[in-house]
Design a protein around this motif. Sequence first.
Motif, PDB file in Angstrom:
ATOM      1  N   ALA A 229       0.827  -1.207   0.000  1.00 33.32           N
ATOM      2  CA  ALA A 229       0.000   0.000   0.000  1.00 33.32           C
ATOM      3  C   ALA A 229       0.863   1.259   0.000  1.00 33.32           C
ATOM      4  CB  ALA A 229      -0.934  -0.009   1.206  1.00 33.32           C
ATOM      5  N   MET A 230       1.958   1.241   0.724  1.00 35.54           N
ATOM      6  CA  MET A 230       2.823   2.419   0.772  1.00 35.54           C
ATOM      7  C   MET A 230       3.438   2.685  -0.604  1.00 35.54           C
ATOM      8  SD  MET A 230       4.116   4.902   2.541  1.00 35.54           S
ATOM      9  CE  MET A 230       3.967   4.506   4.298  1.00 35.54           C
ATOM     10  N   LEU A 231       3.964   1.656  -1.243  1.00 35.60           N
ATOM     11  CA  LEU A 231       4.580   1.836  -2.559  1.00 35.60           C
ATOM     12  C   LEU A 231       3.552   2.260  -3.606  1.00 35.60           C
ATOM     13  CD1 LEU A 231       6.978  -1.253  -2.561  1.00 35.60           C
ATOM     14  CD2 LEU A 231       7.603   1.150  -2.241  1.00 35.60           C
ATOM     15  N   ALA A 232       2.362   1.663  -3.538  1.00 36.68           N
ATOM     16  CA  ALA A 232       1.311   2.044  -4.487  1.00 36.68           C
ATOM     17  C   ALA A 232       0.883   3.490  -4.277  1.00 36.68           C
ATOM     18  CB  ALA A 232       0.118   1.102  -4.344  1.00 36.68           C
ATOM     19  N   GLY A 233       0.810   3.917  -3.010  1.00 36.08           N
ATOM     20  CA  GLY A 233       0.424   5.293  -2.733  1.00 36.08           C
ATOM     21  C   GLY A 233       1.444   6.288  -3.253  1.00 36.08           C
ATOM     22  N   ILE A 234       2.715   5.999  -3.056  1.00 34.80           N
ATOM     23  CA  ILE A 234       3.761   6.889  -3.566  1.00 34.80           C
ATOM     24  C   ILE A 234       3.744   6.911  -5.090  1.00 34.80           C
ATOM     25  CG2 ILE A 234       6.260   7.230  -3.689  1.00 34.80           C
ATOM     26  CD1 ILE A 234       6.418   6.030  -0.849  1.00 34.80           C
ATOM     27  N   ARG A 235       3.572   5.759  -5.697  1.00 37.28           N
ATOM     28  CA  ARG A 235       3.495   5.686  -7.173  1.00 37.28           C
ATOM     29  C   ARG A 235       2.348   6.539  -7.696  1.00 37.28           C
ATOM     30  NH1 ARG A 235       0.933   0.307  -8.982  1.00 37.28           N
ATOM     31  NH2 ARG A 235      -0.774   1.477  -8.003  1.00 37.28           N
ATOM     32  N   ASP A 236       1.168   6.386  -7.123  1.00 38.17           N
ATOM     33  CA  ASP A 236      -0.011   7.096  -7.616  1.00 38.17           C
ATOM     34  C   ASP A 236       0.096   8.599  -7.369  1.00 38.17           C
ATOM     35  OD1 ASP A 236      -0.930   4.615  -8.326  1.00 38.17           O
ATOM     36  OD2 ASP A 236      -2.299   4.409  -6.624  1.00 38.17           O
ATOM     37  N   ALA A 237       0.659   8.993  -6.228  1.00 39.40           N
ATOM     38  CA  ALA A 237       0.805  10.418  -5.937  1.00 39.40           C
ATOM     39  C   ALA A 237       1.783  11.073  -6.904  1.00 39.40           C
ATOM     40  CB  ALA A 237       1.258  10.604  -4.495  1.00 39.40           C
ATOM     41  N   LEU A 238       2.862  10.373  -7.236  1.00 44.64           N
ATOM     42  CA  LEU A 238       3.803  10.928  -8.202  1.00 44.64           C
ATOM     43  C   LEU A 238       3.179  11.054  -9.585  1.00 44.64           C
ATOM     44  CD1 LEU A 238       7.261   9.300  -7.343  1.00 44.64           C
ATOM     45  CD2 LEU A 238       6.752  11.731  -7.505  1.00 44.64           C
ATOM     46  N   ARG A 239       2.361  10.085  -9.960  1.00 48.03           N
ATOM     47  CA  ARG A 239       1.686  10.158 -11.256  1.00 48.03           C
ATOM     48  C   ARG A 239       0.735  11.338 -11.305  1.00 48.03           C
ATOM     49  NH1 ARG A 239      -0.167   3.856 -12.260  1.00 48.03           N
ATOM     50  NH2 ARG A 239       1.792   3.103 -13.204  1.00 48.03           N
ATOM     51  N   ALA A 240       0.054  11.586 -10.179  1.00 44.55           N
ATOM     52  CA  ALA A 240      -0.980  12.615 -10.165  1.00 44.55           C
ATOM     53  C   ALA A 240      -0.410  14.023 -10.101  1.00 44.55           C
ATOM     54  CB  ALA A 240      -1.916  12.381  -8.973  1.00 44.55           C
ATOM     55  N   THR A 241       0.636  14.220  -9.301  1.00 42.15           N
ATOM     56  CA  THR A 241       1.107  15.587  -9.049  1.00 42.15           C
ATOM     57  C   THR A 241       2.547  15.824  -9.434  1.00 42.15           C
ATOM     58  OG1 THR A 241       1.744  15.041  -6.771  1.00 42.15           O
ATOM     59  CG2 THR A 241      -0.511  15.796  -7.126  1.00 42.15           C
ATOM     60  N   GLY A 242       3.295  14.768  -9.738  1.00 41.37           N
ATOM     61  CA  GLY A 242       4.716  14.944 -10.027  1.00 41.37           C
ATOM     62  C   GLY A 242       5.501  15.253  -8.770  1.00 41.37           C
ATOM     63  N   ASP A 243       6.736  15.681  -8.964  1.00 36.40           N
ATOM     64  CA  ASP A 243       7.631  15.959  -7.837  1.00 36.40           C
ATOM     65  C   ASP A 243       8.433  17.196  -8.176  1.00 36.40           C
ATOM     66  OD1 ASP A 243       9.365  15.943  -5.714  1.00 36.40           O
ATOM     67  OD2 ASP A 243       9.765  13.792  -5.814  1.00 36.40           O
ATOM     68  N   ASP A 244       8.392  18.194  -7.274  1.00 32.92           N
ATOM     69  CA  ASP A 244       9.091  19.445  -7.588  1.00 32.92           C
ATOM     70  C   ASP A 244      10.601  19.328  -7.412  1.00 32.92           C
ATOM     71  OD1 ASP A 244       9.463  19.427  -4.855  1.00 32.92           O
ATOM     72  OD2 ASP A 244       8.111  21.111  -4.457  1.00 32.92           O
ATOM     73  N   GLY A 245      11.077  18.241  -6.807  1.00 36.26           N
ATOM     74  CA  GLY A 245      12.515  18.019  -6.712  1.00 36.26           C
ATOM     75  C   GLY A 245      13.246  18.956  -5.783  1.00 36.26           C
ATOM     76  N   ARG A 246      12.549  19.632  -4.894  1.00 35.81           N
ATOM     77  CA  ARG A 246      13.225  20.556  -3.989  1.00 35.81           C
ATOM     78  C   ARG A 246      13.605  19.840  -2.697  1.00 35.81           C
ATOM     79  NH1 ARG A 246       8.958  25.324  -3.602  1.00 35.81           N
ATOM     80  NH2 ARG A 246       7.641  23.474  -3.380  1.00 35.81           N
ATOM     81  N   PRO A 247      14.881  19.896  -2.291  1.00 32.96           N
ATOM     82  CA  PRO A 247      15.254  19.259  -1.028  1.00 32.96           C
ATOM     83  C   PRO A 247      14.647  19.994   0.152  1.00 32.96           C
ATOM     84  CG  PRO A 247      17.091  20.522  -1.901  1.00 32.96           C
ATOM     85  CD  PRO A 247      16.017  20.532  -2.953  1.00 32.96           C
TER      86      PRO A 247
END
Length: 596
Positions: free
Chosen positions: A546-564
């Motif tokens: 569930a954790m991996l699927a949630g991270i996968r789906d969130a990245l697909r939906a919103t992307g990642d701004d890449g800011r540390p």
Amino acid sequence: MPDTALPQAVDTAATVVFFDREDVALAPSLAAGATAVALSPSALFAAREAGIAVQGTLPAFSRQGHQACVAAAGAALDDLDAAAASAGLPPSVALMARQSVWGHASLVYRLHETLPPGPWQVRDQSGHWVEAPDWPALHRAMLPRIWSYGQAHFIAGARPPCPWLYALLGKVSARMAAGRGGTWVAAPSPKLKNGLRQALKDEGATIAVFQPTKGSWSDYADGFRELQNRGPARTFAIPPLHPDAPRVRQVLASLEGLGHALRDEKVRSAWKLYQPYFSQVIPVMLAITAEGAELMRLLAAPSATSYEANSWISASLMEAAGNAGAARVIFNHNSNPPSASPTAAAVLDVLFNQRTCNPLVDVAALWSPVSGSRDLAGAVRARDVRLDYPMATKSREPGRPLRILHAGNYQNWSDFFPWIAETADEYMDGLSALADAVEQLDGVELTIRVRPKREVDSEVVLSRLGHRRNVVVCGVEEDFLEQLAGSDLLVAHFSTTVEQALQMGKRVLLWGSADRYTQFPGQETPPAQALNDNVYIARDAAALPAMLAGIRDALRATGDDGRPPAAYAFGAGTPGVAQLASFLIHPTTPTGTAHP
């Protein structure tokens, strides 16, 4: 009862102990019903390949075993510190004595917590199978062998022919080097990481590398070659003192005497067995301390630097630098987060103090704001250093799978520290559970980066995992930072790679098979629609899909701004490695003598 050589066939009364795959290949025949135990995944893999029924160590060495190791190591340090205060040891030797006794306690308690009751049959350092009827016999057979596998327990140093002549030539060489001008910065190795080697070169400095001689006429040939060396680093080899030199005998006698102060019989046994290792390294340490200080004066080196103080040569070099009036700078490269857990803090505090913050250090150059939140002991000053990691990609290609990189590590037997680190068995169980979870998911790819060691390598991991449609196992051939830059998520239990990923702007999943310790706080609930943190935590294997699927789906939906996140990375205004190099050439505060 003395240790005895094994007969051709092992009877059923003793437990056969396989430390690594080599033991399995060289094992005598086992009688029907004989019990065997594997102390590493590589031994377990080899035994099963050979058709030998064997049990692993994970069920035996549990959370309670880790706690016992932490308590024993802390008590041993207290005993040693109380006795060492009046022993008159050089500071470098005192630091390494602390390192040794702390490791001895963790190692012997791990053995005692792991193995079933004796008698045992084991292979000793000479390669012979012997019977160990009791714990002292087991210590005599196994501890020297385990230590022999650890780099922390070995220095390849010996006196060359006519050592007085070599030492004289070394001083002449240093005077000639100083006469050519330029600035010298002392270090135990030419391989300075994180761009520091190049930064020193850019500033016009040369690294003066102090190492012991090898013990042959080739030392002279190497020395003459170094005379012609105009590169960014030059080695000044130093002959060890004679083993019977009065100062060597005095220090060795003091170290042996400290064993009487250790109240725990198990730790005292290990300390006694370790004396031959002290006999090897003390002549090297004392020579580097004395001759290194003289060479640094001849070179007018303003500073010495290393990545940690707690190695035989680094400790000696730091003491030499103090005696020469040079600044002693540790450019820390480990993750040293403080912890609210008393058990974790007991381990982390020792590691940080031994590596970075002790009487042999003037300046702790810290690349991590988390480490910088610690209180520095004594007169050690902190200097923040920003590392220029490549930033995460700001946009992901539509439909690209979630790229996961597992780049954790485990602590091997020879240099074991408990609780916060995984054992090799725990590491393997965590990888297996992660691969199982990934295999259930579409749109996910896992790369497992394995640092090869005697206990686990990529072959052992592949044998455990088998073929998985979306899992790749690799070694360390590819540059780690490049591999990390191409990933979306880093997975590890406890590792410096976690902070490196966070500074690069990557998301991190803290996962290991044992729920004892988490390196940083994070979210334990899978993200819904959007990523809401930089650190996520899975407490057990059931939570992984569930954790991996949630991270996968969130990245697909919103992307990642890449800011540390600010908590894990210094801002753009923080001085970088170039400024650290400049500081090493022009340190602001001189130091006093560390040891007369």
